[in-house]
Design an enzyme around this catalytic site. Structure first.
Site, mmCIF file in Angstrom:
data_model
loop_
_atom_site.group_PDB
_atom_site.id
_atom_site.type_symbol
_atom_site.label_atom_id
_atom_site.label_comp_id
_atom_site.label_asym_id
_atom_site.label_seq_id
_atom_site.Cartn_x
_atom_site.Cartn_y
_atom_site.Cartn_z
ATOM 1 N N ASP A 88 152.194 23.994 84.024
ATOM 2 C CA ASP A 88 151.880 23.568 85.389
ATOM 3 C C ASP A 88 151.198 24.686 86.178
ATOM 4 O O ASP A 88 151.675 25.826 86.185
ATOM 5 C CB ASP A 88 153.157 23.168 86.119
ATOM 6 C CG ASP A 88 153.953 22.094 85.389
ATOM 7 O OD1 ASP A 88 154.003 22.119 84.142
ATOM 8 O OD2 ASP A 88 154.544 21.240 86.065
ATOM 9 N N HIS A 93 149.867 23.722 89.550
ATOM 10 C CA HIS A 93 150.305 23.254 90.866
ATOM 11 C C HIS A 93 149.571 23.924 92.036
ATOM 12 O O HIS A 93 150.183 24.439 92.970
ATOM 13 C CB HIS A 93 151.815 23.431 91.021
ATOM 14 C CG HIS A 93 152.618 22.314 90.421
ATOM 15 N ND1 HIS A 93 152.325 20.973 90.640
ATOM 16 C CD2 HIS A 93 153.702 22.327 89.591
ATOM 17 C CE1 HIS A 93 153.185 20.218 89.978
ATOM 18 N NE2 HIS A 93 154.034 21.006 89.328
ATOM 19 N N ASP A 129 149.631 18.779 85.414
ATOM 20 C CA ASP A 129 150.152 19.219 86.712
ATOM 21 C C ASP A 129 149.336 20.378 87.280
ATOM 22 O O ASP A 129 149.874 21.408 87.703
ATOM 23 C CB ASP A 129 151.634 19.587 86.617
ATOM 24 C CG ASP A 129 152.532 18.356 86.625
ATOM 25 O OD1 ASP A 129 152.011 17.242 86.434
ATOM 26 O OD2 ASP A 129 153.757 18.517 86.808
ATOM 27 N N ASP A 171 148.890 19.314 93.293
ATOM 28 C CA ASP A 171 150.111 19.064 94.068
ATOM 29 C C ASP A 171 150.901 20.348 94.293
ATOM 30 O O ASP A 171 150.854 21.299 93.522
ATOM 31 C CB ASP A 171 151.020 18.011 93.409
ATOM 32 C CG ASP A 171 150.597 16.588 93.737
ATOM 33 O OD1 ASP A 171 149.897 16.389 94.743
ATOM 34 O OD2 ASP A 171 150.970 15.669 92.970
ATOM 35 N N ARG A 172 151.636 20.338 95.402
ATOM 36 C CA ARG A 172 152.603 21.357 95.799
ATOM 37 C C ARG A 172 151.966 22.647 96.285
ATOM 38 O O ARG A 172 152.311 23.148 97.350
ATOM 39 C CB ARG A 172 153.598 21.645 94.665
ATOM 40 C CG ARG A 172 154.462 20.448 94.329
ATOM 41 C CD ARG A 172 155.487 20.780 93.256
ATOM 42 N NE ARG A 172 156.331 19.627 92.982
ATOM 43 C CZ ARG A 172 157.114 19.502 91.925
ATOM 44 N NH1 ARG A 172 157.163 20.468 91.023
ATOM 45 N NH2 ARG A 172 157.853 18.417 91.759
ATOM 46 N N ASN A 184 152.272 14.376 84.871
ATOM 47 C CA ASN A 184 152.784 13.318 85.742
ATOM 48 C C ASN A 184 152.261 13.460 87.175
ATOM 49 O O ASN A 184 152.332 12.521 87.968
ATOM 50 C CB ASN A 184 154.310 13.296 85.733
ATOM 51 C CG ASN A 184 154.927 14.529 86.352
ATOM 52 O OD1 ASN A 184 154.637 15.654 85.940
ATOM 53 N ND2 ASN A 184 155.799 14.349 87.328
ATOM 54 N N HIS A 185 151.699 14.630 87.524
ATOM 55 C CA HIS A 185 151.118 14.805 88.850
ATOM 56 C C HIS A 185 149.624 14.493 88.875
ATOM 57 O O HIS A 185 149.023 14.561 89.952
ATOM 58 C CB HIS A 185 151.365 16.223 89.361
ATOM 59 C CG HIS A 185 152.729 16.408 89.936
ATOM 60 N ND1 HIS A 185 153.008 16.263 91.273
ATOM 61 C CD2 HIS A 185 153.911 16.698 89.327
ATOM 62 C CE1 HIS A 185 154.293 16.477 91.477
ATOM 63 N NE2 HIS A 185 154.869 16.748 90.323
ATOM 64 N N HIS A 213 152.723 16.884 78.166
ATOM 65 C CA HIS A 213 153.231 17.433 79.423
ATOM 66 C C HIS A 213 154.748 17.311 79.527
ATOM 67 O O HIS A 213 155.431 18.267 79.897
ATOM 68 C CB HIS A 213 152.588 16.736 80.625
ATOM 69 C CG HIS A 213 153.093 17.284 81.923
ATOM 70 N ND1 HIS A 213 152.738 18.529 82.391
ATOM 71 C CD2 HIS A 213 153.972 16.783 82.848
ATOM 72 C CE1 HIS A 213 153.346 18.762 83.534
ATOM 73 N NE2 HIS A 213 154.110 17.721 83.834
ATOM 74 N N ARG A 265 165.172 12.235 86.672
ATOM 75 C CA ARG A 265 163.934 12.201 87.450
ATOM 76 C C ARG A 265 163.549 10.773 87.840
ATOM 77 O O ARG A 265 162.749 10.576 88.755
ATOM 78 C CB ARG A 265 162.774 12.809 86.645
ATOM 79 C CG ARG A 265 162.879 14.281 86.333
ATOM 80 C CD ARG A 265 161.658 14.699 85.532
ATOM 81 N NE ARG A 265 161.697 16.035 84.987
ATOM 82 C CZ ARG A 265 161.125 17.108 85.554
ATOM 83 N NH1 ARG A 265 160.502 16.969 86.700
ATOM 84 N NH2 ARG A 265 161.166 18.284 84.958
ATOM 85 N N HIS A 277 156.166 20.791 82.560
ATOM 86 C CA HIS A 277 156.896 19.821 83.379
ATOM 87 C C HIS A 277 158.143 20.367 84.072
ATOM 88 O O HIS A 277 158.637 19.767 85.017
ATOM 89 C CB HIS A 277 157.273 18.627 82.490
ATOM 90 C CG HIS A 277 157.769 17.402 83.185
ATOM 91 N ND1 HIS A 277 157.193 16.892 84.331
ATOM 92 C CD2 HIS A 277 158.799 16.551 82.882
ATOM 93 C CE1 HIS A 277 157.833 15.792 84.694
ATOM 94 N NE2 HIS A 277 158.816 15.568 83.836
#
Length: 387
Positions: A146, A148, A174, A177-178, A206-207, A256, A307, A334
Site C-alpha cells: 500500500d 496510500h 491501494d 486514499d488516506r 480494495n481502495h 492485494h 472487515r 492490505h
C-alpha cells in the site's frame, strides 16, 4: 429532459425545468470567479454526457473527452509538464511530472486526461486479470505494498531501490486514499506504466474502487483539485482494467488481499475473472475475496472477516492452495504492519509501503530474486516515513 436540466437535477436533488433558476442559484452561492468555474464545469459535463450517450458501448471511455477542445489553452506562465495530442509519455515528461508534483503543482485537466487516456489504451491492449511476469536470471522485481497517497515515500522508494525503468516494480494496490497526495501517486505510476509497460506492473487493491474512494479521500481530492465528477468516473473505469493478481516466474502469486473461499480455488479462477467496464469488487465474489481477505496469524480453516469483505484464511488453506497450484508462496499487502514486511504464516508474506512515524510503522519492499533453482529468493527492505 435536456442535458443541462438533467445535470441540474443531479446537482440540486430535484428537477428544475428552467435552467435560469439553476444559474441563479449558483450565482447566489458562489463568488463571481467560482461561478465562472462552475459554469465551465457544467458545460464540460454536458459534452461528456452527450458523447457517452452516443458512443459504442465497448469503446474506451476516454473517447468521451477531447482535451484539444474541451479545455482552455494552458496559461502562458505554466511551467509544468506538457503532453500534446500525439505525444507519447517519455522520460522527459516523467521527470517534469515528478518535479511538478514535488513542488505541489496541480496538473491542468487536459494533461491529466491525456495521461489517463494513454493508461486506458495500455491496459486495454492486453486485458488480463492474472498477469504473468518472467524474469531473466540477472533481473529482480520489487514488490511494493500500500502507498496510500504518500508521494514523498513513493519517490523515496525509487531513490532507495532503483529508478523505474532500470528497476522492475510491482505495485500491489491501494495506491490511493488516506494520504494527502493520491492524485500525484496514481498519475505518476500510471505514466510509468505507459512508458515501461514490461517493467512496471500494477495490481488492483480494495481502495481502487468507488465505495472506498468516496469514503476515504480520493473522491474528495479529485473534486477539490478539478471539480470534475467525470474525472472520478474515468479513474474508476481505469481501476477496473487493472489486473487483480500477478504471477512471478510461475512460482509466486502476488495479490492485494488474499485467498478466496471458493472450493478448490486455483489460478484458473483468477484468470476467469471479469475485467474492465467499471466492474467493482462487490460485483464478483472471487474478486472481492482476493482484494479484501486476510491471513490468520494463528489458526486454520476459514473464518468470517471482520472487515466485512473477503475471508480470514489459515495456514492450512494457504498450504493447500500453494500445493494445488505448484507455487512457492503468496505475497499480499492490505494490512498495516509495524515491520514493513513480515511472514504472517508459512508460505504467506505481507508487505506494506506506507510508513507512519507517529505510529512507529515502517514501510517495506519485498524484492524477488531468481536463483539457480526454480525457487525465488525473497529479500525484505524497510524504510522510515519521509517528512
Amino acid at each position: 429532459m435536456n442535458l443541462v436540466s438533467g445535470l441540474a437535477n443531479s446537482l440540486q436533488g430535484k428537477y428544475l425545468p428552467d435552467c435560469r433558476k439553476t444559474l441563479a442559484a449558483v450565482q447566489e452561492k458562489f463568488c463571481a470567479e467560482r461561478c465562472k468555474k462552475s459554469l465551465e464545469t457544467i458545460t464540460f459535463q454536458n459534452k461528456v454526457a452527450l458523447r457517452r450517450s452516443l458512443k459504442n458501448g465497448d469503446g474506451p471511455l476516454g473517447d468521451c473527452v477531447n482535451p484539444n477542445i474541451d479545455f482552455k489553452d494552458l496559461p502562458q506562465d505554466y511551467t509544468g509538464p506538457r503532453l500534446s495530442e500525439k505525444q507519447r509519455i517519455d522520460e522527459q515528461f516523467i521527470q517534469d511530472l515528478r518535479t511538478y508534483y514535488s513542488l505541489g503543482g496541480i496538473l491542468p485537466p487536459q494533461i491529466i486526461y491525456r495521461v489517463l487516456q494513454q493508461t486506458e489504451q495500455c491496459l486495454r491492449a492486453s486485458p488480463c486479470s492474472l498477469v504473468e511476469v518472467d524474469l531473466d536470471d540477472e533481473e529482480s522485481i520489487h514488490v511494493c505494498g500500500d502507498i496510500h497517497g504518500q508521494f514523498k515515500d513513493l519517490l523515496n522508494i525509487f531513490f532507495l531501490k532503483g529508478e523505474p525503468g532500470k528497476s522492475i516494480y510491482l505495485f500491489n494496490g491501494d495506491i490511493v486514499d488516506r494520504g494527502p497526495a493520491s492524485i500525484p501517486c496514481i498519475v505518476l505510476i500510471f505514466a510509468l506504466k505507459c512508458l515501461y509497460p514490461k517493467r512496471i506492473f500494477i495490481n488492483r487493491g480494495n481502495h481502487e474502487a468507488c465505495g472506498m474512494n468516496l469514503k476515504d479521500g480520493f473522491y474528495a481530492e479529485v473534486m477539490e483539485a478539478y471539480n470534475d465528477a467525470f474525472l472520478f468516473t474515468y479513474f474508476q473505469e481505469i481501476f477496473s482494467w487493472l489486473p487483480s493478481s500477478t504471477l512471478v516466474k510461475n512460482k509466486i502469486l502476488v495479490v492485494h488481499g488474499g485467498l478466496s473461499s471458493v472450493t478448490n480455488f486455483d489460478l484458473d479462477d483468477i484468470r476467469g475473472l471479469p475485467i474492465g467496464r467499471g466492474i467493482q469488487p462487490e460485483d464478483n465474489d472471487i474478486l472481492c475475496d482476493i482484494l479484501w481477505s486476510d491471513p490468520m496469524v494463528i489458526g486454520k480453516g476459514l473464518e468470517e472477516n471482520r472487515r466485512g469483505g473477503g475471508i480470514m484464511f489459515g495456514s492450512d488453506v494457504t498450504a493447500k492452495f500453494l500445493n494445488r497450484n505448484n507455487l512457492q508462496c503468496l505475497i499480499r499487502s492490505h494490512t498495516e504492519i509495524l515491520e514493513g514486511c513480515i511472514c504472517i504464516h508459512a508460505g504467506c508474506y505481507t508487505v506494506f509501503s506506507a510508513p507512519n512515524k507517529s505510529k512507529n510503522v515502517l514501510g517495506g519492499v519485498l524484492t524477488l530474486h531468481p536463483t539457480e533453482s526454480d525457487q525465488l529468493r525473497l529479500e525484505g527492505f524497510v524504510f522510515q516515513q519521509t517528512t
